[in-house]
Design an enzyme around this catalytic site. Structure first.
Site, PDB file in Angstrom:
ATOM      1  N   GLU A 332     -30.239 -26.495-123.137  1.00 15.53           N
ATOM      2  CA  GLU A 332     -29.294 -27.531-123.541  1.00 15.53           C
ATOM      3  C   GLU A 332     -28.060 -27.485-122.638  1.00 15.53           C
ATOM      4  OE1 GLU A 332     -27.505 -29.349-127.661  1.00 15.53           O
ATOM      5  OE2 GLU A 332     -27.330 -27.187-127.375  1.00 15.53           O
ATOM      6  N   GLY A 466     -22.073 -19.125-127.470  1.00 14.74           N
ATOM      7  CA  GLY A 466     -22.238 -18.224-128.606  1.00 14.74           C
ATOM      8  C   GLY A 466     -23.683 -18.074-129.015  1.00 14.74           C
ATOM      9  N   MET A 468     -27.764 -20.617-129.348  1.00 10.37           N
ATOM     10  CA  MET A 468     -28.509 -21.839-129.056  1.00 10.37           C
ATOM     11  C   MET A 468     -29.609 -22.023-130.086  1.00 10.37           C
ATOM     12  SD  MET A 468     -29.037 -24.533-127.355  1.00 10.37           S
ATOM     13  CE  MET A 468     -30.388 -25.674-127.644  1.00 10.37           C
ATOM     14  N   GLU A 469     -29.779 -23.267-130.552  1.00 10.13           N
ATOM     15  CA  GLU A 469     -30.618 -23.573-131.710  1.00 10.13           C
ATOM     16  C   GLU A 469     -32.074 -23.852-131.402  1.00 10.13           C
ATOM     17  OE1 GLU A 469     -28.586 -27.612-130.631  1.00 10.13           O
ATOM     18  OE2 GLU A 469     -28.089 -25.484-130.607  1.00 10.13           O
ATOM     19  N   ASN A 470     -32.620 -23.373-130.285  1.00 10.24           N
ATOM     20  CA  ASN A 470     -34.024 -23.626-129.961  1.00 10.24           C
ATOM     21  C   ASN A 470     -34.882 -23.516-131.223  1.00 10.24           C
ATOM     22  OD1 ASN A 470     -33.187 -23.269-127.083  1.00 10.24           O
ATOM     23  ND2 ASN A 470     -33.104 -21.127-127.687  1.00 10.24           N
ATOM     24  N   HIS A 502     -24.651 -21.733-138.351  1.00 12.33           N
ATOM     25  CA  HIS A 502     -24.570 -22.898-137.459  1.00 12.33           C
ATOM     26  C   HIS A 502     -25.932 -23.196-136.834  1.00 12.33           C
ATOM     27  CE1 HIS A 502     -22.204 -25.465-134.587  1.00 12.33           C
ATOM     28  NE2 HIS A 502     -23.298 -25.276-133.846  1.00 12.33           N
ATOM     29  N   GLU A 503     -26.565 -22.174-136.276  1.00 12.33           N
ATOM     30  CA  GLU A 503     -27.839 -22.390-135.585  1.00 12.33           C
ATOM     31  C   GLU A 503     -28.957 -22.758-136.548  1.00 12.33           C
ATOM     32  OE1 GLU A 503     -27.415 -22.726-132.526  1.00 12.33           O
ATOM     33  OE2 GLU A 503     -25.427 -21.836-132.641  1.00 12.33           O
ATOM     34  N   HIS A 506     -28.828 -26.344-137.509  1.00 14.11           N
ATOM     35  CA  HIS A 506     -29.392 -27.184-136.448  1.00 14.11           C
ATOM     36  C   HIS A 506     -30.886 -27.403-136.615  1.00 14.11           C
ATOM     37  CE1 HIS A 506     -26.296 -28.246-133.669  1.00 14.11           C
ATOM     38  NE2 HIS A 506     -25.947 -27.007-133.361  1.00 14.11           N
ATOM     39  N   GLU A 525     -23.594 -31.257-133.403  1.00 12.68           N
ATOM     40  CA  GLU A 525     -22.648 -30.144-133.437  1.00 12.68           C
ATOM     41  C   GLU A 525     -21.612 -30.256-134.546  1.00 12.68           C
ATOM     42  OE1 GLU A 525     -23.379 -27.638-132.015  1.00 12.68           O
ATOM     43  OE2 GLU A 525     -24.688 -28.231-130.373  1.00 12.68           O
TER      44      GLU A 525
END
Length: 1091
Positions: A332, A466, A468-470, A502-503, A506, A525
């Site tokens: 991303e 910080g 990543m939401e893969n 947060h992740e 997502h 986001e």
């Protein structure tokens, strides 16, 4: 490290059919000059080829015929070279300036030289230009090398003279690949030239990917990888080309397969490249018909990226000191194209089948579970992963490493695993438990099951952001995932929990439902940031996350108050612009306006609308209006406010209050119209309140820094006002939709407070004696209003000083009450407003007033500082407050704090670092200890040890507070090298040094001297670059500093000089200058009268 062969660097170039062939072949061992030439040219051995350097119809040819004879002469009208067999490279073209085509040459004699093609611009005439050149060896050295070569005849000598003329190229280069006027492609081909068939940054919709079958084989020794991509596509509009993304991939073969009856035929295709748009075109020899499916096959290779994006190299050091290598991904927003050719835009969703080849000692991870592993050889295993759900390319992920893991199951049977380097697996338990709780919460809250069988969380040793939401394989910076109960601070626990929340949010907002384009990034986001607080307040109530939400809104407003801000939803096109969207406006402002909307609609209506939105658009892409329509068309059953859905689709409700006619009539909740005022225009409103008896006059305007009067932008917001009064603590509501309005109170009041809990994204000015009444309230009974309301008053009063609505004296009068404050958010906000004031003075050498102001602030919080215990007792909020107060007190040389910290540091040093220090006071202890060279060196020696990894951020802060300039410079230098200090931490270290009165000159010099390296490592437009640019300059307040900053950024290329963070930096310095010019003398007088 092995490097790929250089590629032609013209804006459009042929990549698939390019190889190397000798042009000049003097006897060995003197070396050989090479030129890029068609690999598959169908010339028999011993035949010649020609190269045309074209200048709008004029030019020179030089040709190799057989092995030794060389011809040099004018270009003929036919485009040939004296009748020699052709393999032409052409420049120029109708309707554009003549231009030389560029070649990459290298001398095989120790690979000493790389250069790029021809000059002879005097032959070309006016308007000619050369697009690109790269010379990695001095002119003198190059000439010296050529002087050693023996030449057999006069033709060879002429060739030498022509080649040396190339050296003059560098003086007349125009390296503008970003021209908005697309040039026609000239490519190597048997038929002459081919145009690149697409001229837009966004991909065409002619062809849609359905399924990717990827095979990747990373080599962790050579730091390269090979890949094979088979992409099933469907055709929406007849075309003879397939346009997709590729960046830094060396494509060796490409083909398109089509079905002919019951059989399949596969034909190789030509590949064109347009590097400025990171696009390639596959040119089919046959038309691709609408409604039919085809399969694209591409073989390629590449280096593992040395940056933090794409398929990149990461390293870590074991406890025994061994350096180990792994490969991980960060795609991303636009870096999937660095790992495999793809349709790298969010709306091109497809399924993915991934295979990874690895050594048996390694482990491969991807979005889906492994379904089988096949032994390809004794030293090679191929892992096959299950077919993914339909998703965007930026969510694809894979890792090859030697990680270890711990696992648990959620109540619905999803396997949660945390992966990390083996030595840190004992720090994975907290994250594992938090992830299980949070995934259970989200499944229940959204009423939509998590669609994958597993969710992995991997801690990557080198990671830029910080996390990543893969989908199914979220990746994290180690400090964002790993928690040691014995050594980690309270703030680390809060941070890790919020990041995981947060992740995982997502996985629904962003992964299941994805924004159509990056202009609506906030739909991803902003929601994930907002859901952090919603989820953690339920799953981890002890963290009291709701206390910190308004701080995010203050952060967003700092950026949003500038003219260089942007709407939440704003047009973007190229990768740098997309990167710039990952800022406080998309994240924090997005979260704040969602919180405001939830407060306005009520929590049940809001939640029901979100669920409807997610269900309706699962596995699809959305725009702003899709969310608003879902929220507006939702009325929860049993709503106490008698909400109901009307025939036009709007939810309406009866409002009953006695305060205003606006709430006694039936109100239509036109969510779309309301929220468009918050997402389609930048900034936020300043609401001015004037109380006359029982009448409250309201006025809204655009709050913007930079002048004493509000700009006449014509912006108007639908502002959901809330308020309480001295007579009633019942929350009243009023929707302000016009520039001015009036509300009537039931009785006269002593004070009125708007924007309860800072739930609204606006600030308030109380005219006449409104502020005096609130200041008196704070001095006499500050707990009469909530701690968040007190924090919002502190913020608002200082923001009003910035635009000339209030004097600095009034703001400082309000700050006096802080002597009696004990809650974390008002204290933090007070420090956030007061500390930057003396930081501006530090950069102006105003020692007397600066020291007075520092003394005032220390005295303001002295009683609270003295009450702090030097241990880890109390709630998370109490512990975080303790940590910040003690660090501040010690940094300001408050003697009781310094004495205590020195005592702790000496005992810790005497124990050789084995003494267990309280986690929440470590930063203060380390900061005091690092003030001596001996202490700094000892602290750094511990920083390098693996068992201090959880404390590295705290140690970095302490090391950066040193007044020793050599140490500060060394820290930055080491961060850039990335061996001892991880380069991922460089943006923070630079800013720490910039805040240091002894280091701010060093930080600015470092930023300037290493700009190109920083951009290469962190990417143009990224949040890391913005953090450094703004963090290094945002305390400058002199015209000389402003001029220096402008001069440097104006000297850069256009993309760098026009970055939004550069515009913000300039605006902030201009505001600082104006602020100091207006307020400095007033501060001096106020301090004299109040100290």
């Amino acid at each position: 490290m092995a490097r790929a062969a250089p590629a032609l660097t013209r804006p459009q170039t042929l990549r698939a059919n390019i190889g190397l062939a000798p042009l000049l072949a003097p006897p060995e061992p003197h070396g050989r000059l090479w030129v890029l030439q068609a690999l598959r040219a169908q010339h028999p051995a011993g035949s010649g080829f020609s190269l045309w350097l074209s200048f709008g119809g004029r030019g020179l040819c030089y040709c190799r015929v057989a092995q030794t004879a060389f011809l040099l002469g004018p270009v003929q009208e036919s485009g040939g070279c004296g009748g020699a067999p052709e393999q032409s490279l052409r420049g120029g073209g109708a309707g554009r300036a003549p231009e030389a085509f560029l070649l990459s040459l290298s001398l095989s004699k120790a690979q000493l030289m790389q250069a790029a093609a021809a000059r002879f611009l005097h032959l070309a005439g006016p308007g000619s230009r050369l697009s690109y050149v790269e010379i990695n060896i001095s002119k003198a050295r190059m000439a010296a090398l050529f002087s050693t070569l023996p030449f057999a005849d006069k033709s060879s000598l002429m060739m030498m003279m022509m080649t040396i003329s190339i050296l003059n190229v560098a003086v007349s280069v125009n390296n503008d690949h970003s021209s908005k006027n697309r040039e026609t492609a000239d490519v190597v081909s048997g038929n002459g030239s081919k145009p690149f068939p697409w001229d837009k940054m966004r991909l065409p919709k002619h062809v849609i990917p359905v399924h990717y079958d990827l095979l990747l084989h990373p080599n962790l020794t050579t730091l390269t990888f090979t890949g094979f991509a088979r992409i099933e596509i469907t055709v929406n509009q007849q075309t003879s080309s397939v346009i997709l993304h590729s960046k830094h991939l060396q494509i060796t073969r490409a083909a398109i397969q089509r079905r002919m009856g019951n059989s399949h035929t596969e034909e190789e295709v030509m590949v064109l490249e347009y590097p400025p748009f990171e696009q390639i075109a596959l040119l089919a020899a046959f038309p691709l018909h609408v409604g039919q499916n085809y399969t694209v096959s591409i073989e390629y290779s590449a280096n593992l990226s040395e940056s933090f994006h794409g398929f990149y190299k990461s390293t870590y050091r074991t406890q025994e000191g061994e350096v180990r290598v792994l490969a991980s991904t960060q795609f991303e927003p636009t870096a999937a194209r660095m790992a495999f050719p793809c349709f790298d835009e969010p709306s091109f969703k497809a399924r993915f089948s991934i295979k990874i080849r690895r050594e048996p000692k390694h482990l491969a991870l991807s979005n889906m579970p492994i379904v089988k592993s096949v032994s390809v050889a004794n030293w090679l295993v191929e892992d096959h992963f299950d077919v993914s759900v339909k998703m965007s390319t930026y969510l694809v992920a894979f890792i090859v490493s030697d990680f270890k893991s711990v696992s648990k199951m959620t109540t619905s049977g999803v396997k949660i695993s945390v992966y990390t380097v083996p030595d840190k697996i004992n720090q994975a338990d907290y994250a594992l438990d938090a992830a299980v709780k949070l995934l259970d919460f989200y499944e229940n809250y959204f009423s939509i099951p998590y669609p994958l069988p597993k969710q992995d969380l991997a801690a990557i040793p080198d990671f830029q952001s910080g996390a990543m939401e893969n989908w199914g394989l979220t990746t994290y910076r180690e400090s964002s995932l790993l928690y040691d109960p014995e050594k980690s601070s309270a703030s680390a626990k809060l941070w890790i929990t919020m990041i995981i929340a947060h992740e995982l949010a997502h996985q629904w907002f962003g992964n299941l439902v994805t924004m159509e384009w990056w202009n609506d990034l906030w739909l991803n986001e902003g929601f994930a940031k907002f859901m952090e607080y919603v989820s953690v307040s339920i799953t981890h109530p002890d963290l009291k996350v709701e206390d910190y939400f308004l701080g995010k809104c203050f952060d967003a407003m700092e950026v949003d108050a500038l003219n260089s801000s942007h709407p939440v939803s704003t047009p973007v096109e190229d990768p740098a612009q997309i990167q710039e969207m990952f800022d406080d406006v998309s994240y924090e402002k997005g979260a704040c306006i969602l919180n405001m909307l939830r407060d306005y609609l009520n929590a049940d209506v809001f939640k029901a609308g979100l669920v409807q939105y997610l269900r309706k658009y699962s596995y699809q892409n959305t725009k702003n209006e899709d969310l608003w329509n879902s929220l507006a068309h939702t009325c929860p059953a049993g709503d106490t406010q008698e909400s109901q859905l009307q025939g036009d689709g709007f939810c309406t409700r009866n409002q009953q209050t006695s305060s205003s006619a606006h709430w006694t009539r039936r109100e239509i909740l036109d969510v779309t119209t309301m929220m468009n005022t918050w997402t389609l225009q930048k900034g936020f409103p300043l609401v001015t309140v004037t109380v006359k008896g029982k009448t409250v006059h309201l006025h809204q305007e655009h709050y913007m820094k930079g002048s004493d009067s509000s700009p006449s932008t014509g912006y108007l917001w639908h502002v959901p006002l809330t308020y309480i009064t001295s007579k009633s603590d019942t929350v009243q509501r009023f929707l302000l939709t016009t520039k001015t309005d009036v509300l009537i109170l039931p009785e006269e009041v002593e004070w009125i407070k708007f924007n309860l809990g800072m739930n609204g994204y606006y600030i308030v000015h109380y005219e006449d004696d409104g502020w005096d009444a609130l200041i008196s309230l704070l001095k006499e009974n500050h707990t009469a209003i909530s701690s968040n309301d007190r924090a919002s008053l502190i913020n608002n009063v200082f923001q009003l000083v910035s635009i000339g609505k209030l004097s600095i004296s009034k703001a400082l009068d309000l700050s006096l009450y802080l002597k009696h404050e004990s809650q974390i958010m008002p204290v933090f906000q007070g420090m956030n407003e007061l500390i930057p004031m003396y930081k501006l003075m530090e950069k102006r050498d105003m020692d007397d007033v600066e020291n007075q102001l520092k003394g005032y602030i220390v005295n303001l919080f002295k009683d609270l500082i003295d009450k702090q215990s030097w241990n880890d007792e109390g709630s998370v909020s109490e512990r975080m407050l303790r940590s910040s107060l003690l660090l501040f007190a010690c940094a300001r040389k408050y003697q009781p704090c310094v004495d205590k910290a020195e005592e702790y540091f000496m005992k810790w040093k005497e124990s050789n670092g084995t003494l267990r220090l309280p986690n929440d006071v470590k930063t203060a202890v380390y900061a005091v200890g690092a003030q001596t060279i001996e202490g700094w060196d000892f602290l750094f020696s511990k920083y390098r040890l693996p068992w201090f990894n959880t404390e590295r951020n705290q140690i970095e802060v302490a090391l950066s507070i040193s007044r020793n300039k050599d140490k500060l410079q060394w820290m930055m230098d080491q961060s850039l090298l990335g061996d001892v200090v991880k380069t991922q931490d460089l943006p923070y270290i630079i800013v720490f040094v910039a805040k240091n009165p002894s280091g701010y000159h060093l930080a600015w010099k470092f930023l300037k001297e290493n700009w190109n390296k920083l951009v290469q490592k962190f990417e143009l437009g990224s949040a890391s670059i913005a953090h450094m640019v703004i963090g290094v300059t945002n305390q400058y307040s002199t015209r000389e500093q402003l001029a220096e900053v402008k001069e440097f950024f104006n000297s850069l290329d256009e993309k760098s000089s026009q970055l939004r963070c550069v515009q913000q930096a300039v605006e902030i310095i201009e505001e600082n200058i104006r602020w100091m010019d207006i307020n400095f003398e007033k501060i001096k007088i106020w301090l004299k009268n109040n100290m």
